[in-house]
Design a protein around this motif. Sequence first.
Motif, short mmCIF file in Angstrom:
data_model
loop_
_atom_site.label_atom_id
_atom_site.label_comp_id
_atom_site.label_asym_id
_atom_site.label_seq_id
_atom_site.Cartn_x
_atom_site.Cartn_y
_atom_site.Cartn_z
N ASN A 84 -38.54 -27.22 -6.20
CA ASN A 84 -38.60 -27.35 -4.74
C ASN A 84 -39.97 -27.03 -4.16
N VAL A 85 -40.88 -26.57 -4.99
CA VAL A 85 -42.25 -26.36 -4.52
C VAL A 85 -42.86 -27.73 -4.22
N ASP A 86 -43.29 -27.93 -2.99
CA ASP A 86 -43.76 -29.25 -2.55
C ASP A 86 -45.27 -29.37 -2.72
N PRO A 87 -45.72 -30.25 -3.65
CA PRO A 87 -47.17 -30.42 -3.84
C PRO A 87 -47.87 -30.91 -2.58
N GLN A 88 -47.16 -31.66 -1.74
CA GLN A 88 -47.80 -32.19 -0.54
C GLN A 88 -48.27 -31.08 0.40
N VAL A 89 -47.53 -29.99 0.44
CA VAL A 89 -47.94 -28.86 1.27
C VAL A 89 -49.27 -28.30 0.77
N SER A 100 -52.08 -30.67 1.56
CA SER A 100 -52.47 -30.57 2.97
C SER A 100 -53.33 -29.34 3.23
N LEU A 130 -50.11 -25.04 -7.79
CA LEU A 130 -48.70 -25.37 -8.05
C LEU A 130 -48.07 -24.31 -8.95
N ARG A 164 -44.98 -21.91 -7.92
CA ARG A 164 -43.74 -21.93 -8.70
C ARG A 164 -43.45 -20.55 -9.28
#
Length: 408
Positions: free
Chosen positions: A369-374, A377, A389, A393
């Motif tokens: 659920n860790v969002d790379p897009q965040v 950004s 990442l 995680r």
Amino acid sequence: MKTYLVGGAVRDRLLHRPVHERDWVVVGATEAEMLAQGFRPVGKDFPVFLHPQTSEEYALARTERKSGHGYGGFTVYASPDVTLEQDLERRDLTVNAMAETEDGEVIDPYQGRADLDARLLRHVSPAFSEDPLRILRVARFAARYAPLGFSVAPETMTLMRGMVDAGEVEHLVPERVWKEISRALTEPRPDIFIQVLRDCGALKVLLPEVDCLFGVPQPPLHHPEVDTGDHILRALRQAPADLPVRFAVLVHDLGKGITPEHVLPSHRGHEAAGLPLVKEVCQRLRVPNPITTLSLGVCEYHLHCHKAFELRPQTILKMLRALDALRRPERFEQFLESCEADARGRLGLEDREYPQVDYLRAARDSAANVDPQVLISEGFQGAELGKALDRARLQALTNLKNTYGTPG
């Protein structure tokens, strides 16, 4: 020209089981007559045809004569003068050597119905010994029908042992062996398949790495059943009817078969010791790559799963990476099912709670659920993105450990 329903469809109807496919034998016909009626030829080694409407298989009545070693070492004779009884005589078991007429009359020249009633798997004739693949088929039928009380007839077991002693099993090609193993492992009692092969000596030839586990002791504190081979059979009984999971369970403890005697019953390091053995088995049997990958993962990390609540978040993240759990959640689920079967495949512990699977599922989800897009950004990219990442995680897994607690 007469047509009869034969084999498994007759057997299963008499057992009041569902009939999934029907095979037919045609007596008194030629290939030319079958083609003239619109049947499509499909047999390579003997005349088999598909019905023009139903696509069910129709085979000309035939006899066989041994002409070489192994499954394919036969000369086939198909002719209008071959009788139904001659065709049925070449079949493996009496329960598979019955036929049925179009009006429902059962033709049973080799007492298959009596053996159904007696719950016996018995060979039709001494010609059984000409085809070593029949050993695996008998073991597979035993695995299928064990819940109904079936067992292998003593005289058939004796014949199978003689075939093994004569070296016939050594002539089986890996593809045929794997096909039978893969089918048998999805039957209701896969442990019976392994036990029958062991009882006749074929397991030592086909899967010596598994055979040598029998008689190897384990610490009774963790394994009340003590015997490693017995544990494997128990774990197979606990595993869901999924081929990759059951095969992974079958081979997960191969390393225990090479533990030096002076350190028994301890098996420290058996996970790493088993990896080359699992690879060897999979290569020898031509096991499909996805099943091989799962089996290696279960072999290497099943103790990690059992000790999940003791693991540091860093160790869990490393295991998730090694099992490719974030990209392949379905394989990770199979890993968890394999480990749960291992944990419950122990004398008196069949119904034990196994909360480790829920914890590791939650761990996988937390990491996924860790969002790379965040992070992107926030300006992370390239190698720095990978490190960020990992940190995120790891933090998610740390938070999970702090909130989850240790059961008990």
